[in-house]
Write a protein that holds these residues in place. Structure first.
Motif, mmCIF file in Angstrom:
data_model
loop_
_atom_site.group_PDB
_atom_site.id
_atom_site.type_symbol
_atom_site.label_atom_id
_atom_site.label_comp_id
_atom_site.label_asym_id
_atom_site.label_seq_id
_atom_site.Cartn_x
_atom_site.Cartn_y
_atom_site.Cartn_z
ATOM 1 N N LEU A 37 31.686 40.219 26.522
ATOM 2 C CA LEU A 37 32.867 40.755 25.867
ATOM 3 C C LEU A 37 34.107 40.059 26.407
ATOM 4 O O LEU A 37 34.333 40.033 27.614
ATOM 5 C CB LEU A 37 32.983 42.261 26.132
ATOM 6 C CG LEU A 37 31.880 43.126 25.539
ATOM 7 C CD1 LEU A 37 32.114 44.576 25.895
ATOM 8 C CD2 LEU A 37 31.829 42.956 24.039
ATOM 9 N N GLY A 38 34.915 39.529 25.529
ATOM 10 C CA GLY A 38 36.118 38.840 25.969
ATOM 11 C C GLY A 38 37.117 39.779 26.605
ATOM 12 O O GLY A 38 37.862 39.417 27.507
ATOM 13 N N GLY A 39 37.129 41.011 26.160
ATOM 14 C CA GLY A 39 38.108 41.977 26.648
ATOM 15 C C GLY A 39 37.517 42.916 27.676
ATOM 16 O O GLY A 39 37.926 44.082 27.762
ATOM 17 N N THR A 42 41.020 43.806 31.027
ATOM 18 C CA THR A 42 42.329 43.267 30.663
ATOM 19 C C THR A 42 43.349 43.825 31.636
ATOM 20 O O THR A 42 42.997 44.355 32.684
ATOM 21 C CB THR A 42 42.708 43.636 29.223
ATOM 22 O OG1 THR A 42 43.002 45.024 29.171
ATOM 23 C CG2 THR A 42 41.599 43.305 28.259
ATOM 24 N N ALA A 43 44.628 43.723 31.294
ATOM 25 C CA ALA A 43 45.651 44.164 32.241
ATOM 26 C C ALA A 43 45.738 45.677 32.326
ATOM 27 O O ALA A 43 46.204 46.221 33.324
ATOM 28 C CB ALA A 43 47.006 43.581 31.846
ATOM 29 N N ARG A 44 45.285 46.378 31.253
ATOM 30 C CA ARG A 44 45.451 47.832 31.282
ATOM 31 C C ARG A 44 44.185 48.580 30.892
ATOM 32 O O ARG A 44 44.211 49.805 30.780
ATOM 33 C CB ARG A 44 46.551 48.261 30.287
ATOM 34 C CG ARG A 44 47.926 47.808 30.653
ATOM 35 C CD ARG A 44 48.599 48.777 31.582
ATOM 36 N NE ARG A 44 49.948 48.352 31.901
ATOM 37 C CZ ARG A 44 50.255 47.541 32.886
ATOM 38 N NH1 ARG A 44 49.299 47.052 33.654
ATOM 39 N NH2 ARG A 44 51.504 47.202 33.122
ATOM 40 N N THR A 45 43.117 47.850 30.596
ATOM 41 C CA THR A 45 41.879 48.525 30.152
ATOM 42 C C THR A 45 40.693 47.872 30.833
ATOM 43 O O THR A 45 40.780 46.772 31.352
ATOM 44 C CB THR A 45 41.677 48.392 28.625
ATOM 45 O OG1 THR A 45 41.348 47.041 28.315
ATOM 46 C CG2 THR A 45 42.905 48.800 27.850
ATOM 47 N N VAL A 47 36.049 48.047 30.329
ATOM 48 C CA VAL A 47 34.980 48.535 29.455
ATOM 49 C C VAL A 47 33.752 48.857 30.299
ATOM 50 O O VAL A 47 33.276 48.012 31.054
ATOM 51 C CB VAL A 47 34.616 47.469 28.396
ATOM 52 C CG1 VAL A 47 33.618 48.026 27.421
ATOM 53 C CG2 VAL A 47 35.861 47.015 27.661
ATOM 54 N N ARG A 124 35.515 52.177 26.223
ATOM 55 C CA ARG A 124 36.699 51.401 26.578
ATOM 56 C C ARG A 124 37.693 52.347 27.233
ATOM 57 O O ARG A 124 38.239 53.247 26.585
ATOM 58 C CB ARG A 124 37.306 50.750 25.342
ATOM 59 C CG ARG A 124 38.408 49.770 25.680
ATOM 60 C CD ARG A 124 38.730 48.883 24.503
ATOM 61 N NE ARG A 124 39.759 47.910 24.874
ATOM 62 C CZ ARG A 124 40.957 47.847 24.309
ATOM 63 N NH1 ARG A 124 41.287 48.672 23.346
ATOM 64 N NH2 ARG A 124 41.835 46.941 24.712
ATOM 65 N N GLY A 126 41.105 53.254 28.565
ATOM 66 C CA GLY A 126 42.494 52.831 28.445
ATOM 67 C C GLY A 126 42.890 52.482 27.037
ATOM 68 O O GLY A 126 43.903 51.837 26.819
ATOM 69 N N SER A 127 42.115 52.902 26.049
ATOM 70 C CA SER A 127 42.398 52.429 24.695
ATOM 71 C C SER A 127 43.359 53.314 23.918
ATOM 72 O O SER A 127 43.872 52.895 22.893
ATOM 73 C CB SER A 127 41.102 52.300 23.920
ATOM 74 O OG SER A 127 40.477 53.557 23.815
ATOM 75 N N PRO A 143 46.225 53.959 28.700
ATOM 76 C CA PRO A 143 46.167 52.677 29.403
ATOM 77 C C PRO A 143 46.436 52.888 30.885
ATOM 78 O O PRO A 143 47.324 53.656 31.265
ATOM 79 C CB PRO A 143 47.280 51.842 28.765
ATOM 80 C CG PRO A 143 47.610 52.537 27.496
ATOM 81 C CD PRO A 143 47.271 53.962 27.675
ATOM 82 N N LYS A 175 43.435 42.733 35.432
ATOM 83 C CA LYS A 175 44.074 41.411 35.446
ATOM 84 C C LYS A 175 45.574 41.545 35.622
ATOM 85 O O LYS A 175 46.202 42.466 35.111
ATOM 86 C CB LYS A 175 43.820 40.692 34.126
ATOM 87 C CG LYS A 175 42.428 40.197 33.982
ATOM 88 C CD LYS A 175 42.329 39.190 32.857
ATOM 89 C CE LYS A 175 40.922 38.622 32.882
ATOM 90 N NZ LYS A 175 40.478 38.114 31.656
ATOM 91 N N ALA A 177 48.966 39.325 34.923
ATOM 92 C CA ALA A 177 49.440 38.106 34.272
ATOM 93 C C ALA A 177 50.383 37.377 35.207
ATOM 94 O O ALA A 177 51.150 37.987 35.944
ATOM 95 C CB ALA A 177 50.147 38.452 32.971
#
Lengths: 250, 260
Positions: A37-39, A42-45, A47, A124, A126-127, A143, A175, A177
């Motif tokens: 899964l690419g996501g 992430t910065a706020r979520t 899986v 997921r 934080g969605s 999030p 993550k 940024a």
């Protein structure tokens, strides 16, 4: 499980407390979903895999499975007698006023076992952005407020009585940024082709200018400017010749 | 003198042939540069925003140089056939000026093509795509150009970001300031779209499920056409100039041998 903490009394005491509440720790650690899964993070979520085939015992069939998200401190302080929906464990108070929160509550029939092939069974975290500031929804799956690290576990509650939980999983770091490093963009290396083109063309232009000057100076414009009777000279057929014609021609 | 007359004739023939080739190459150069200037891939706004759009300047110069080469080659043919010293001198001088312009075009195209790195486009994309507040009209124009171009690029080429959708995750961007991470880990144009232009599965796209989002980067779709343009202008111009060099040398030799 920490192996041997300070004194062997500590884990024994915890076990006693746990069994006193009737809480069983199931032998399962939550895990992040597939790295395809690419996501995934992430910065706020992030899986997680759904807890399928985990709370299999029929006595959990009426329980509701909750996800507990905690900071490192919250993991230590968390006691399992929680009331989901109480302001004490509200998402909106995390992490400043509450070191853990409960979210993603689902009844057991949402996690049937076994998993049908080809289905993606993920959670997921934080969605939901709509309820992130809404105190009326304390179990909002909002999030995550920062990069973490976070610890998670699943908790099975019958009403507000905990019946089972899983091991803690973590630390999950989200993550961050960063600024794009302003690398060497201008003049990103001269390629060989550009150097070849520039140098060859410059040489050719210089040769042409030199030849032009030689041609101009070799003829009437500068220096002696003498006509050199050459056998290969080109004659213009419509005008008179330089050389004298024999008198007989006239 | 018959033998040298033949020699002269052959030399004249060669010069005329050389000029014919120059004329045809001039037409080809004009056509090629018009094609590039017309920007069929719609990439000009990206370069305009980087303020590094000189490969388009090189193509513009190429258009006019092509016309000039055509006109001068006709002048050269007439001058050689009439063996007129004045005409040929005018021809040589004007050709040298055209030579200099074309040389500038080739060098510009080659040099500026070296600036086109992934980092350059990444910086532009992160700074300008979907930027919410613009300082002045120029900034607004460039931001709109970059945003529309990227949207079109991502839709048409099924790609996302410069190196991939993780560009939006790894670096801070103007996009991130307007669109929160949970709802938009990457722009929605990175999602696989159905026929009506809506994402096939928005949740799958946000999760990053392969097949519901475009996981490859757009750099190839950008650098391919721009490289072809730069190399087309630079190398074709170089070839024309090498040929022109020979023809000009021959013409100058011919000119110096003309007797009044």
């Amino acid at each position: 499980h920490s192996a041997l903490s300070t004194g062997t009394m500590h884990p024994l005491l915890l076990l006693l407390l746990a069994t006193a509440h009737g809480l069983v720790t199931v032998n399962y650690t939550p895990e992040l979903a597939s790295s395809e899964l690419g996501g995934l993070v992430t910065a706020r979520t992030f899986v997680l895999q759904q807890p399928r085939c985990v709370f299999e015992d029929p006595k959990y069939s009426t329980a509701k499975i909750w996800l507990v998200v905690a900071t490192a401190k919250g993991k230590e302080d968390f006691n399992n007698t929680v009331e989901p929906g109480s302001p004490e464990w509200a998402f909106q108070r995390f992490p400043a006023n509450a070191s853990a929160y409960l979210t993603l509550g689902a009844a057991m029939f949402h996690y049937p076992c076994p998993v049908p092939t080809g289905e993606i069974t993920v959670l997921r975290v934080g969605s939901e952005t709509a309820c992130a500031d809404d105190v009326a929804v304390p179990t909002c799956n909002g999030p995550l407020p920062g990069p973490g690290p976070y610890w998670v576990k699943f908790l099975a509650l019958n009403g507000s009585e905990p019946v089972a939980d899983t091991e803690w999983f973590g630390p999950i770091k989200l993550k961050t940024a960063r600024q794009l490093p302003s690398g060497p963009e201008a003049g990103g290396g001269r390629s060989g082709a550009m150097i070849a083109i520039t140098s060859i063309l410059s040489i050719l232009l210089a040769l042409l200018l030199a030849t032009l000057l030689a041609a101009l100076c070799g003829s009437e414009l500068c220096g002696s400017g003498s006509f050199k009777p050459d056998s290969a000279s080109i004659r213009r057929y419509t005008t008179h010749h330089v050389y004298d014609q024999p008198a007989a021609r006239l | 003198m018959a033998k040298t007359d033949n020699g002269i004739r052959i030399f004249q023939g060669l010069l005329i042939l050389g000029n014919v080739v120059i004329g045809m190459c001039g037409i080809a150069l004009t056509a090629e540069c018009i094609f590039f200037v017309s920007d069929p891939y719609g990439l000009y706004p990206l370069l305009e925003a980087t303020e590094n759009d000189d490969i388009y300047a090189a193509a513009w110069i190429g258009i006019f140089v092509g016309f000039a080469l055509l006109a001068l080659s006709i002048l050269g043919i007439v001058g050689v056939m009439k063996s007129n010293k004045t005409l040929l001198l005018v021809y040589i001088i004007l050709m040298l000026i055209t030579y200099a312009f074309e040389m500038a075009s080739c060098i510009t195209a080659a040099t500026h093509r070296d600036f086109l790195t992934p980092n350059l486009f990444l910086k532009q994309m992160l700074e300008r795509y979907m930027k919410a507040e613009t300082d002045n009209n120029n900034d607004k124009w460039m931001t709109e150009g970059v945003t529309n171009t990227w949207n079109k690029l991502m839709l048409e080429n099924q790609c996302c970001g410069v190196q991939g959708p993780l560009d939006w995750q790894e670096y801070t961007s103007a996009f991130r300031e307007t669109y929160n991470d949970a709802d938009y880990p990457w722009p929605h144009n990175c999602c696989v779209m159905d026929a009506r232009g809506a994402p096939v599965n928005l949740d799958g796209c946000k999760l990053g499920v392969p097949g519901f989002y475009n996981s490859n980067g757009c750099y190839d779709a950008i650098s391919g056409p721009l490289n072809r343009q730069a190399w087309g202008v630079a190398w074709f111009g170089f070839a024309i100039l090498c040929w022109t060099f020979c023809v000009l040398l021959g013409t100058m030799f011919y000119w110096s041998r003309i007797e009044y």
